[in-house]
Design an enzyme around this catalytic site. Structure first.
Site, short mmCIF file in Angstrom:
data_model
loop_
_atom_site.label_atom_id
_atom_site.label_comp_id
_atom_site.label_asym_id
_atom_site.label_seq_id
_atom_site.Cartn_x
_atom_site.Cartn_y
_atom_site.Cartn_z
N LYS A 1 0.86 -1.18 0.00
CA LYS A 1 0.00 0.00 0.00
C LYS A 1 0.90 1.23 0.00
O LYS A 1 1.71 1.40 0.91
CB LYS A 1 -0.91 0.00 1.23
CG LYS A 1 -1.91 -1.14 1.26
CD LYS A 1 -2.77 -1.07 2.50
CE LYS A 1 -3.70 -2.27 2.60
NZ LYS A 1 -4.71 -2.31 1.55
N ASP B 1 -8.34 -3.56 9.70
CA ASP B 1 -8.62 -4.68 8.81
C ASP B 1 -9.08 -5.92 9.58
O ASP B 1 -9.44 -6.92 8.97
CB ASP B 1 -7.37 -5.01 7.99
CG ASP B 1 -7.69 -5.39 6.55
OD1 ASP B 1 -8.81 -5.07 6.09
OD2 ASP B 1 -6.84 -6.00 5.89
N ARG C 1 -9.51 -12.32 1.49
CA ARG C 1 -10.25 -13.47 0.96
C ARG C 1 -9.47 -14.76 1.12
O ARG C 1 -10.07 -15.84 1.19
CB ARG C 1 -10.62 -13.21 -0.50
CG ARG C 1 -9.44 -13.12 -1.44
CD ARG C 1 -9.78 -12.36 -2.71
NE ARG C 1 -10.06 -10.96 -2.44
CZ ARG C 1 -10.42 -10.08 -3.38
NH1 ARG C 1 -10.51 -10.45 -4.64
NH2 ARG C 1 -10.66 -8.83 -3.05
#
Length: 521
Positions: free
Chosen positions: A299, A311, A374
């Site tokens: 990032k 997060d 994910r």
């Protein structure tokens, strides 16, 4: 954390203490989070700091004032309301100071609208809390004509707004410390209704604590231990923590791979509450990425990376929801699964293009190391389906920036092809004010196909690719995905949320579990 067990309702005193819980559950004292208190005994008080008069909306603007007040006082108030064109519309407020001969220093006449739904009552309570001075000692709320549930919701909203996370302040500001005296129609019933909101508030507070912990303090093992401590006073919650070695041995290579570049390796937290019969549990799976650098897909925005401790908000929501359901003795079996990771860069970190093997044997091409949520959820969903034999699965995560682009932060995006799960979730969103908006799962065929492995972890459209990836691991188990990106944190206070992590999803998930269970036993 301190443990306290008190009766649900102190019927003689009609006072709700912040340490109240059901007799079966010892919980950390509410004074760890807020210092304000609520009393539901209807007794006259002199020298009140703030008196709040709730007023429903009326077509002609007429407001019923207590007959115990003098005629001169009532006339002055009615004249002031007429000048301000006060009709009782939700959000309207008129303040009067130092009325002659009046027993309160300030009078707030507050409109509640035609109907006062739960989410509106909670927001109204939060608004009152935000306006009260730190120097306030006592508040009286005239709530005659309002239901016990409405009064409890307003008190609950005040509690949620008054939470403070100040452990990192060298000199924390004084927390609000006043007592709110609720004068309704039935003090004991209002106290009992308020007591039912406390397990939910406690779940939200624990979730906020977890979200707000910085990455170097809130790494996987630390969060697992915090969660174990938080549920240790609940006799009917079983907490299991799988170590990095166990995660690896069980074949959860997607979860393990995200953390392999960090000194803080992956853990899996499982909290199980059995309040129903012997039916299979409803499973909640929450993303617990305790800090996200993006890995080698780093990032690069400073404003983005500085808040990446949030997060883990999905995992925090799952833990809080299970605690809330257990605290209210919900008649349902529910399991919370929180994969915990720490996505850092080092010589041993997962590289773009690497292939990880998930718990169900799926081989995943890691096209983007910043699509790590994910990956860990894949193994969490597999565990819920394969090991817990869940009858339904809801996963929740701060997953994609695409979701923010699609629906902003007023809604979470939800994906599912199971109508019963969707309807229960939409109802839960409307009830709690944590709104959801359904986005399509398909067709989008082939968006996560990989030439190298079975699937890849990115695709376009981005939010749909994340959802389709997770659906692969749910297989034929009824499943719904909640993308709450952008909903977990705010730099300023708003509504029932103070600044910082807000515990978004605790109330939504707890409500959804009960809705779905009631309709699908």
């Amino acid at each position: 954390m301190k443990k306290n067990v008190l009766a649900v309702v102190l019927a003689t005193a009609l006072t709700a203490s912040y340490t109240m819980s059901s007799a079966a559950h010892a919980q950390a004292s509410f004074s760890d989070y807020v210092q304000t208190q609520h009393s539901f005994a209807h007794e006259h008080m002199d020298n009140v700091d703030v008196l709040v008069l709730l007023a429903a909306e009326s077509d002609d603007g007429s407001i019923a004032l207590p007959q115990m007040w003098s005629e001169d006082t009532r006339n002055m108030i009615q004249n002031a309301l007429a000048i301000e064109e006060f009709t009782g519309k939700n959000g309207q407020q008129v303040e009067l100071l130092a009325l002659p001969g009046f027993y309160a220093k300030r009078l707030w006449v507050v409109g509640t609208g035609e109907t006062l739904q739960r989410k509106d009552a909670e927001k109204l309570g939060a608004t009152l809390a935000a306006q009260l001075s730190d120097k306030t000692d006592n508040v009286v709320v005239h709530a005659k004509g309002y239901s016990d549930a409405q009064i409890a919701a307003m008190a609950h909203g005040m509690d949620l707004r008054n939470y403070r996370f100040d452990k990192y302040k060298s000199e924390p500001a004084a927390r609000p410390d006043y007592t709110v005296h609720w004068h309704g129609d039935n003090g004991s019933a209002a106290a009992a209704a308020y007591a039912t909101t406390q397990p939910l508030a406690h779940g939200v507070f624990v979730a906020r604590d977890i979200i707000n912990l910085p990455g170097s303090d809130g790494y996987p093992q630390a969060i697992a231990e915090l969660a174990q401590e938080a549920v240790s006073g609940y006799d009917d919650i079983k907490a299991t923590v799988y170590t990095p070695e166990q995660v690896k041995e069980m074949g959860m290579g997607a979860l393990y791979g995200v953390s392999q570049g960090s000194q803080h390796k992956a853990h899996l937290l499982v909290v199980e509450y059995q309040g129903g019969n012997d039916e299979a549990p409803i499973a909640l799976v929450g993303k617990g990425n305790t800090f996200d650098t993006g890995g080698y897909n780093l990032k690069t925005s400073g404003s983005s990376i500085v808040r990446m401790q949030t997060d883990k908000a999905g995992g925090a929501a799952v833990l809080g929801a299970v605690m809330a359901l257990a605290g209210k003795d919900a008649k349902v079996n529910v399991a919370g699964v929180v994969p915990l990771s720490h996505n850092l860069i080092s010589g041993s970190a997962t590289l773009p293009g690497d292939v990880l093997v998930a718990g169900d044997g799926t081989r995943i091409e890691v096209v983007n190391t910043d699509a790590e949520g994910r990956l860990i959820l894949a193994d969490g969903i597999w565990y819920a389906r394969d090991q817990l034999k869940a009858r339904a699965i809801a996963d929740i995560a701060t997953l994609t920036g695409s979701k923010v682009g699609a629906v902003g932060t007023d809604y979470s995006a939800v994906f599912s092809d199971h109508s019963a799960l969707l309807e229960a979730m939409k109802t839960a969103g409307e009830t709690t004010g944590e709104l959801v908006w359904q986005l399509p799962l398909g067709p989008y065929d082939g968006i996560i196909d990989s030439w190298l492995a079975d699937v890849q972890n990115v695709g376009s459209p981005g939010a749909q690719a994340g959802a389709r990836f997770l659906q692969h691991f749910a297989k034929d188990t009824p499943w719904i995905h909640i993308d709450m990106a952008g909903n977990a944190y705010a730099t300023g206070a708003n509504g029932i949320h103070p600044a910082g992590g807000n515990g978004y999803g605790v109330r939504l998930l707890a409500e959804w579990v009960e809705n779905y269970n009631a309709a699908n036993k």
